[in-house]
Design an enzyme around this catalytic site. Sequence first.
Site, PDB file in Angstrom:
ATOM      1  N   ARG A   1     -58.597 -19.044  63.728  1.00  0.00           N
ATOM      2  CA  ARG A   1     -57.320 -18.315  63.814  1.00  0.00           C
ATOM      3  C   ARG A   1     -56.715 -18.388  65.208  1.00  0.00           C
ATOM      4  NH1 ARG A   1     -57.755 -12.550  60.914  1.00  0.00           N
ATOM      5  NH2 ARG A   1     -55.781 -12.457  62.018  1.00  0.00           N
TER       6      ARG A   1
ATOM      7  N   ARG B   1     -52.154  -9.232  61.317  1.00  0.00           N
ATOM      8  CA  ARG B   1     -51.495  -7.953  61.621  1.00  0.00           C
ATOM      9  C   ARG B   1     -50.210  -8.178  62.395  1.00  0.00           C
ATOM     10  NH1 ARG B   1     -54.241  -3.345  61.763  1.00  0.00           N
ATOM     11  NH2 ARG B   1     -52.967  -2.635  63.476  1.00  0.00           N
TER      12      ARG B   1
ATOM     13  N   ARG C   1     -56.938   0.670  64.498  1.00  0.00           N
ATOM     14  CA  ARG C   1     -55.675   0.097  64.956  1.00  0.00           C
ATOM     15  C   ARG C   1     -54.416   0.747  64.358  1.00  0.00           C
ATOM     16  NH1 ARG C   1     -56.489  -6.299  65.592  1.00  0.00           N
ATOM     17  NH2 ARG C   1     -54.811  -6.019  67.094  1.00  0.00           N
ATOM     18  N   PRO C   2     -54.168   2.011  64.729  1.00  0.00           N
ATOM     19  CA  PRO C   2     -52.953   2.687  64.243  1.00  0.00           C
ATOM     20  C   PRO C   2     -51.690   2.043  64.810  1.00  0.00           C
ATOM     21  CG  PRO C   2     -53.996   3.969  65.993  1.00  0.00           C
ATOM     22  CD  PRO C   2     -54.925   2.827  65.682  1.00  0.00           C
TER      23      PRO C   2
ATOM     24  N   LYS D   1     -51.653 -17.727  71.990  1.00  0.00           N
ATOM     25  CA  LYS D   1     -51.436 -17.282  70.598  1.00  0.00           C
ATOM     26  C   LYS D   1     -50.690 -15.943  70.557  1.00  0.00           C
ATOM     27  CE  LYS D   1     -54.736 -14.912  68.594  1.00  0.00           C
ATOM     28  NZ  LYS D   1     -54.693 -13.629  67.924  1.00  0.00           N
ATOM     29  N   ASN D   2     -51.142 -14.986  71.355  1.00  0.00           N
ATOM     30  CA  ASN D   2     -50.561 -13.644  71.229  1.00  0.00           C
ATOM     31  C   ASN D   2     -49.142 -13.559  71.786  1.00  0.00           C
ATOM     32  OD1 ASN D   2     -52.769 -12.824  69.850  1.00  0.00           O
ATOM     33  ND2 ASN D   2     -53.762 -11.798  71.583  1.00  0.00           N
TER      34      ASN D   2
ATOM     35  N   ASP E   1     -48.798   4.123  65.116  1.00  0.00           N
ATOM     36  CA  ASP E   1     -47.930   5.287  65.303  1.00  0.00           C
ATOM     37  C   ASP E   1     -46.950   5.125  66.471  1.00  0.00           C
ATOM     38  OD1 ASP E   1     -50.492   5.346  66.670  1.00  0.00           O
ATOM     39  OD2 ASP E   1     -49.890   7.285  67.482  1.00  0.00           O
TER      40      ASP E   1
ATOM     41  N   CYS F   1     -58.856  -3.062  60.854  1.00  0.00           N
ATOM     42  CA  CYS F   1     -59.376  -4.420  60.883  1.00  0.00           C
ATOM     43  C   CYS F   1     -60.761  -4.393  61.486  1.00  0.00           C
ATOM     44  CB  CYS F   1     -58.428  -5.371  61.596  1.00  0.00           C
ATOM     45  SG  CYS F   1     -58.639  -5.407  63.346  1.00  0.00           S
TER      46      CYS F   1
ATOM     47  N   ILE G   1     -60.989  -0.053  74.605  1.00  0.00           N
ATOM     48  CA  ILE G   1     -59.743  -0.253  73.848  1.00  0.00           C
ATOM     49  C   ILE G   1     -59.963  -0.119  72.339  1.00  0.00           C
ATOM     50  CG2 ILE G   1     -57.754  -1.788  73.484  1.00  0.00           C
ATOM     51  CD1 ILE G   1     -58.045  -1.166  76.447  1.00  0.00           C
TER      52      ILE G   1
ATOM     53  N   ASP H   1     -60.307  -8.656  74.903  1.00  0.00           N
ATOM     54  CA  ASP H   1     -60.493  -9.925  74.185  1.00  0.00           C
ATOM     55  C   ASP H   1     -61.500 -10.842  74.877  1.00  0.00           C
ATOM     56  OD1 ASP H   1     -58.715  -9.078  72.317  1.00  0.00           O
ATOM     57  OD2 ASP H   1     -57.061 -10.359  72.947  1.00  0.00           O
TER      58      ASP H   1
HETATM   59  C1  EPZ Z   1     -53.047  -6.936  71.003  1.00  0.00           C
HETATM   60  O1  EPZ Z   1     -53.330  -6.133  69.868  1.00  0.00           O
HETATM   61  C2  EPZ Z   1     -53.680  -8.275  70.757  1.00  0.00           C
HETATM   62  N1  EPZ Z   1     -53.090  -8.856  69.569  1.00  0.00           N
HETATM   63  C3  EPZ Z   1     -55.180  -8.135  70.610  1.00  0.00           C
HETATM   64  O2  EPZ Z   1     -55.742  -9.426  70.500  1.00  0.00           O
HETATM   65  C4  EPZ Z   1     -55.735  -7.461  71.863  1.00  0.00           C
HETATM   66  O3  EPZ Z   1     -57.120  -7.207  71.664  1.00  0.00           O
HETATM   67  C5  EPZ Z   1     -55.013  -6.147  72.141  1.00  0.00           C
HETATM   68  O4  EPZ Z   1     -53.583  -6.363  72.207  1.00  0.00           O
HETATM   69  C6  EPZ Z   1     -55.420  -5.485  73.448  1.00  0.00           C
HETATM   70  O5  EPZ Z   1     -55.152  -6.347  74.512  1.00  0.00           O
HETATM   71  C7  EPZ Z   1     -51.913  -9.466  69.656  1.00  0.00           C
HETATM   72  O6  EPZ Z   1     -51.305  -9.570  70.699  1.00  0.00           O
HETATM   73  C8  EPZ Z   1     -51.388 -10.075  68.408  1.00  0.00           C
HETATM   74  P1  EPZ Z   1     -52.747  -2.566  71.360  1.00  0.00           P
HETATM   75  P2  EPZ Z   1     -52.530  -4.766  69.627  1.00  0.00           P
HETATM   76  O7  EPZ Z   1     -51.613  -1.986  70.623  1.00  0.00           O
HETATM   77  O8  EPZ Z   1     -51.156  -4.944  70.115  1.00  0.00           O
HETATM   78  C9  EPZ Z   1     -54.088   1.936  70.398  1.00  0.00           C
HETATM   79  C10 EPZ Z   1     -57.050 -11.132  69.551  1.00  0.00           C
HETATM   80  O9  EPZ Z   1     -58.291 -11.300  69.398  1.00  0.00           O
HETATM   81  N2  EPZ Z   1     -52.816   2.107  69.667  1.00  0.00           N
HETATM   82  O10 EPZ Z   1     -52.533  -2.954  72.801  1.00  0.00           O
HETATM   83  O11 EPZ Z   1     -52.749  -4.364  68.222  1.00  0.00           O
HETATM   84  C11 EPZ Z   1     -55.050   0.977  69.712  1.00  0.00           C
HETATM   85  O12 EPZ Z   1     -55.776   1.607  68.685  1.00  0.00           O
HETATM   86  C12 EPZ Z   1     -56.434  -9.785  69.286  1.00  0.00           C
HETATM   87  O13 EPZ Z   1     -56.291 -12.045  69.883  1.00  0.00           O
HETATM   88  C13 EPZ Z   1     -52.465   3.325  69.162  1.00  0.00           C
HETATM   89  O14 EPZ Z   1     -53.202   4.305  69.291  1.00  0.00           O
HETATM   90  O15 EPZ Z   1     -53.347  -3.795  70.571  1.00  0.00           O
HETATM   91  C14 EPZ Z   1     -55.902   0.517  70.867  1.00  0.00           C
HETATM   92  O16 EPZ Z   1     -56.900   1.472  71.126  1.00  0.00           O
HETATM   93  C15 EPZ Z   1     -57.392  -8.797  68.755  1.00  0.00           C
HETATM   94  N3  EPZ Z   1     -51.277   3.438  68.487  1.00  0.00           N
HETATM   95  C16 EPZ Z   1     -54.926   0.531  72.051  1.00  0.00           C
HETATM   96  O17 EPZ Z   1     -53.823   1.332  71.640  1.00  0.00           O
HETATM   97  C17 EPZ Z   1     -50.426   2.405  68.346  1.00  0.00           C
HETATM   98  O18 EPZ Z   1     -49.354   2.579  67.730  1.00  0.00           O
HETATM   99  C18 EPZ Z   1     -54.408  -0.840  72.461  1.00  0.00           C
HETATM  100  O19 EPZ Z   1     -53.962  -1.548  71.298  1.00  0.00           O
HETATM  101  C19 EPZ Z   1     -50.784   1.156  68.869  1.00  0.00           C
HETATM  102  C20 EPZ Z   1     -51.981   1.031  69.529  1.00  0.00           C
END
Ligand code: EPZ
Length: 430
Positions: free
Chosen positions: A397, A93, A122-123, A22-23, A125, A117, A327, A305
């Site tokens: 989902r 998202r 989930r920022p 999916k991702n 930035d 969420c 995370i 996950d």
């Molecule tokens: C992806 O989310 C996945 N979603 C998530 O899967 C998964 O849990 C996550 O990666 C971690 O592996 C998709 O691929 C669609 P991140 P993502 O950016 O990209 C921080 C599921 O159940 N961060 O890797 O949103 C953030 O807060 C979902 O399938 C910032 O600080 O995750 C987190 O602590 C849920 N600033 C860390 O980084 C930013 O701009 C990792 O988040 C972006 C992220």
Amino acid sequence: MEQYIIKGGNPLVGEVDINGAKNAALGILAAAIMTDSTVLIENLPDVNDINVMLEAMSQIGVKVERVTSHAALISSKGINGVSVDYEYIKKIRASYYLLGALLGKYKEAEVPLPGGCNIGSRPIDLHLKGFRALGAEVSIRNGSICAKAEHLHGAHIFLDTVSVGATINIMMAACMAEGRTIIENAAREPHVVDVANFLSSMGANIRGAGTDVIRIRGVERLHSTEYSIIPDQIEAGTYMFAAAATHGDVLVKNLIPKHMEAISAKLIEMGCQVDTFDNAIRISCKGRLNGTNVKTLPYPGYPTDMQPQISVALSMAQGTSIVTESIFENRFKYMDELARMGAMVKVEGNTAIITGVDALTGARISAPDLRAGAALVLAGLAAEGITVIDDISYIQRGYENFDGKLRELGAQIERISTEKEAQKFRLKVS
Ligand code: EPZ
């Protein structure tokens, strides 16, 4: 409202096939709009998040033809706007991937800012920092992110945190920028590599995906491709833990064993037999599982996950286990539901201390999010008696035909929407 009703206690036995990731699919679908030519994407999982993403794309004029339930032809030639509706971002998202894809191709995008969420704030930035480094002007207006550039240029971008989303979004935006972009501290998840491979199959010049330094040399245009998405690491891991939690014996087929290493390693520590084949893994578990400690980390570490699924198995394992979520700050919400099934859990900040009990007992519970919801299904399958799970739309989902695949493995689980159906199920299993 649909619910799952489960009669627990049966070991899962048999074989299960894993669908496309999916991702990876969410990133790949967005990236598919970066060419004017038609693109064929295969091994798409037939799950709600993918359907919503395809609707979001149709809304901006992308032609989407669902050739089969697992393949789509995408053509963005007649695209009529670069502004994505809040309706979609509210539901998934990941429709923010359209930001990187639209900015990369059309040098302009407007996408509503996703809110927090269920699993954390989930920022985004880092995504925006990357777009700015590539030369885009980025502002937030009326709840939307507006990104625009005369032209994009390569840049050297250091991500402060390892982020899957930021890596994919910046990679897409940089594909058609002038010159060379370097993303340092990039995410190495299998789905990041799959999106990079997909973009490369359209003519992008990307090196180093799968390592923490990704180098992209911008190209003028991308072309048509046919691409098959990798198997879903998390779906596969969920079935591996379903086998473990129910003391079953399951051959999980159509996966990439390399992607499963952190998960297999934990199952071995917990006392399961794990046999790895070319594209399948067999899990068999006899006797009580051993407790262990686990900390979620970016790939190749243990995935966040898969945190709820291991916690469910640990709640019935011998001894005390410590689970650290590094995370997302809000990913232990399901622990209260698990406690209602008899688990002994104590959450302190980002750590859960789990003392294994002999058995869980069925209860009426709700799924707080996708992965926790799937994990609670595993708890229901392992528990004594009947479990009813509310809010299963979260689970739908991301897991294709979850109840059907579990039934194939011998689980007693039904999707119901009325009390009459619930009664019928109770009669059948009594
Ligand atoms: C992806 O989310 C996945 N979603 C998530 O899967 C998964 O849990 C996550 O990666 C971690 O592996 C998709 O691929 C669609 P991140 P993502 O950016 O990209 C921080 C599921 O159940 N961060 O890797 O949103 C953030 O807060 C979902 O399938 C910032 O600080 O995750 C987190 O602590 C849920 N600033 C860390 O980084 C930013 O701009 C990792 O988040 C972006 C992220």
